[in-house]
Scaffold this motif. Structure first.
Motif, PDB file in Angstrom:
ATOM      1  N   SER A 342       0.827  -1.213   0.000  1.00  0.00           N
ATOM      2  CA  SER A 342       0.000   0.000   0.000  1.00  0.00           C
ATOM      3  C   SER A 342       0.859   1.260   0.000  1.00  0.00           C
ATOM      4  O   SER A 342       0.516   2.248  -0.662  1.00  0.00           O
ATOM      5  N   HIS A 346       0.771   4.052  -2.778  1.00  0.00           N
ATOM      6  CA  HIS A 346       0.479   5.424  -2.381  1.00  0.00           C
ATOM      7  C   HIS A 346       1.501   6.400  -2.962  1.00  0.00           C
ATOM      8  O   HIS A 346       1.134   7.458  -3.497  1.00  0.00           O
ATOM      9  N   SER A 350       0.559   9.057  -5.915  1.00  0.00           N
ATOM     10  CA  SER A 350       0.710  10.476  -5.607  1.00  0.00           C
ATOM     11  C   SER A 350       1.492  11.187  -6.702  1.00  0.00           C
ATOM     12  O   SER A 350       1.101  12.267  -7.166  1.00  0.00           O
ATOM     13  N   PRO A 447      -4.152   4.122   1.901  1.00  0.00           N
ATOM     14  CA  PRO A 447      -4.087   4.534   0.491  1.00  0.00           C
ATOM     15  C   PRO A 447      -4.963   3.723  -0.447  1.00  0.00           C
ATOM     16  O   PRO A 447      -4.993   4.005  -1.643  1.00  0.00           O
TER      17      PRO A 447
END
Length: 713
Positions: A342, A346, A350, A447
């Protein structure tokens, strides 16, 4: 030196050569070396002439001596080379450069000679410039006196453009090509050149344009070429009319830079979070730079360039996802490492979302590759929670206690006025394990909202809670699912009422407080503060309200199982015979003794049981008195509703051989009133229970009235 040694052998060899050797010894050095300078010198014949009078031993001595001379010569050569190494290298380089310049001059002279011959043929001046083709260019031009100014310009122009290309003076070459294009148009309109020379001019412009384009393409492909130079070179190549090639080379240069950086990163960095963050930033920053370069150079061009840019960016994102999957995600998912997976997702997502400001939405590409692995890791963790809870439930003593990590002293109960979210709740061992694993899991999967896996995570949580509630139901004494195929118990049975109430406490605290708090972590970073999410239900999102309903249905299922189990203990004996039957009331009439008007023993036991349960729930459900009230309400309703719906009971009362008499009716009325009174005093008299009692009394009165008696008497 070696040649002199061969002509003046020393030692024993001087006698073997004989008189000829003595004659040669008296000659000067230059005379002795003449034989070697001759172009017809034959080494084999020379050696054979010297060795005819030598025996085998002398020949061997001569061979050994020659070998020594060879070694000495090699050593002297090595020393000479080392002593003059830098001069030797410099000389070799100068010779190489000189050879290149001579070759360029030769090609230039050949081109000029060919051009002059072409001009002379076009102007019908062949007789005037007849002669050697390799003669000097200036002599040829002096002989051609009838060449026009345009033709002279053409010769000078072609010579100039060749020089500019050879010296890689791009801007001047571009200006020269533009000048040639304009001049070609003027020549075409004025017809100042013959068609053959005009075609030669056009062909020369096209050829040199191609050469310049190749030079520019080679510059873009060089690893040492940097960003600003790449953009300017691509713009120049586009202005030359080769836009598609310029755009492709621009993207390829960024791709090669990314490959080199990725290879260096893999060799210097491990496979942890630092690698993921650095690698992700490298990939998406490269895509961003490539997008910026493409838009700055080709902003006003046709959409084909944009299409190529998008295709290229998607390819880079796919390659990035495949490599990251191979390095991190595959192994993490297989091991259930949801935190690593995760966090990796994430970071990457991003960076990907930051890139969307330029108009490139690459998140679907990453979702396609990342989602299956993160989903696998999530399912592995949910399965691990079920296995751990199942293992603990098989040995759980179903006693409530604070978690081992709680800061609260075990002997200090929480205040009844305190908020349940502010202290560590009392749960059994298996419930503590379930809660801790769920909280850790949902801290890891924050996330997952980016991957649209938050719904899957919540659904997995609900399924896990359903599994745990099934374990709690199996722990009730009346459950039939207490052993597996091998005969080992799946869960430990809760024997006492306190243990069975603990089962309900586990479920209600998990459903009302702990699991919703875990779900809040899914979107805590994007949807506000936790305090807002722990407000009243009317402020909760619809999906959270639906989740709460589903959790509550699981709690109701456990509570109904608890009530049904205790009701059956009242209604039936261990042999399966009904304790609450019509004989309790049908056999009371006809006795000589007046009955003592007390509630029937079974309803006295029901009162005692409900009182005991009320005392336990008062201690367990501090701050949740409503749940304790509903539990007592449902337990009383279960017993009374069973009596109301028992067909065997009413068949005996209404159509049996022994009719219900006045005394039996009064006892039944007393029992029902007794249930109503203690339920009302305990504040768990529900409308359903009150209505069921009224229906039982009315039906009993009708049964007595059917026998011809007046129930009102």
């Amino acid at each position: 030196m070696d040649l002199l040694s061969l002509t003046t052998p020393r030692g024993s060899l001087s006698s073997s050569i004989g008189d000829s050797g003595e004659v040669e010894a008296n000659l000067t050095l230059s005379e002795r070396l003449k034989v070697f300078k001759s172009s017809s010198f034959d080494p084999n014949a020379y050696v054979a002439s010297k060795s005819r009078s030598m025996n085998e031993k002398e020949i061997r001595h001569l061979c050994a001596y020659l070998v020594d001379l060879k070694k000495a010569s090699a050593e002297e050569m090595r020393k000479s080379v080392l002593a003059n190494y830098s001069a030797f290298i410099r000389t070799s380089k100068e010779i190489s450069d000189l050879e290149g310049e001579l070759l360029s001059m030769r090609n230039l002279l050949s081109t000029q000679a060919a051009l002059v011959h072409g001009l002379s043929e076009g102007c019908e001046l062949t007789p005037m410039i007849s002669g050697d083709e390799d003669s000097d260019m200036d002599d040829i031009l002096d002989e051609v006196t009838d060449i026009s100014k345009t033709e002279k310009w053409l010769v000078e122009y072609l010579e100039t453009i060749q020089v500019l290309l050879a010296e890689k003076r791009v801007n001047e070459a571009m200006a020269a090509l533009d000048e040639g294009e304009k001049m070609a148009i003027e020549i075409s309109e004025g017809k100042s050149l013959s068609p053959s020379l005009y075609r030669a001019l056009r062909a020369a412009i096209t050829e040199h344009r191609k050469k310049l384009a190749d030079q520019l393409a080679e510059t873009i492909c060089q690893p040492s070429t940097r960003g600003a130079e790449i953009r300017s070179t691509a713009l120049t190549l586009k202005n030359l009319g080769d836009g598609p090639r310029a755009h492709t080379l621009l993207l390829n240069s960024h791709q090669e830079t990314l490959k080199r950086s990725t290879k260096s990163l893999q060799s210097t960095t491990g496979r942890g979070g630092a690698f993921t963050a650095t690698f992700s930033q490298l990939v998406f920053s490269t895509i961003s730079h490539a997008t910026s370069d493409s838009l700055s150079v080709f902003a006003e061009e046709e959409p084909a360039y944009t299409s190529e840019l998008v295709t290229w960016a998607v390819t880079q994102a796919e390659q990035f996802a495949v490599l990251l999957k191979k390095c991190i995600l595959a192994s993490s998912a297989a091991a259930g490492g949801l935190r690593v997976a995760s966090e990796c997702v994430h970071v990457c997502m991003s960076h990907c979302y930051l890139l969307e400001a330029t108009g490139l939405a690459l998140s679907p590409v990453l979702l396609k590759y990342f989602r299956p692995f993160v989903e696998q890791a999530l399912k592995t963790n949910l399965k691990r929670i079920e296995q751990s809870c199942s293992a603990l439930a098989s040995a759980d003593d179903w006693s409530l206690a604070y978690a081992p990590t709680s800061n609260r002293h075990s002997g200090l109960p929480p205040s009844s006025h305190s908020n349940l979210g502010s202290f560590q709740p009392k749960l059994s061992r298996s419930a503590h394990k379930f809660n801790s694993m769920v909280q850790e899991l949902f801290e890891d999967v924050g996330p997952l909202e980016m991957l649209q896996l938050d719904v899957l995570a919540v659904e997995g949580l609900l399924q896990g809670f359903n599994f745990y509630v099934n374990l709690l139901i199996d722990a009730l004494p009346g459950s039939v699912v207490t052993e597996n195929l091998e005969g080992h118990k799946i869960v430990k049975i809760a024997e006492t009422e306190a243990q069975q109430i603990a089962l309900l406490a586990n479920a209600i605290l998990l459903a009302d407080e702990l699991l919703p708090r875990a779900v809040v972590k899914l979107s805590s970073s994007t949807k506000g503060d936790d305090s807002q999410k722990r407000g009243s239900d009317k402020h909760r999102p619809p999906e959270q309200r639906e989740m709460k309903k589903r959790l509550q249905r699981e709690v109701d299922r456990l509570r109904d199982s608890f009530c049904r189990q205790h009701a059956l203990e009242f209604i039936f004996t261990e042999d399966g015979e009904a304790r609450l039957n019509a004989l309790i009331y049908l056999g009371m009439d006809g006795k000589a003794d007046q009955p003592e008007w007390f509630p029937s023993p079974i309803f006295q036991e029901l009162f005692a049981k409900l009182t005991e349960v009320a005392g336990i729930t008062a201690d367990v459900f501090v701050g949740r008195e409503r749940f304790a009230t509903v539990l007592l309400m449902r337990l009383a309703e279960t017993v009374v509703l069973w009596l109301s719906d028992d067909q065997a009971f009413w068949e005996e009362v209404e159509t049996g051989a022994t009719p219900l008499g006045p005394v039996g009716l009064q006892q039944l009325y007393l029992d029902m009133q007794f249930v109503m009174i203690f339920s009302s005093q305990g504040r768990y008299l529900s409308r359903h229970l009150h209505q069921a009692i009224k229906n039982i009394i009315a039906r009993a009165i009708e049964a007595v009235a059917a026998t011809g008696l007046d129930p009102n008497r």
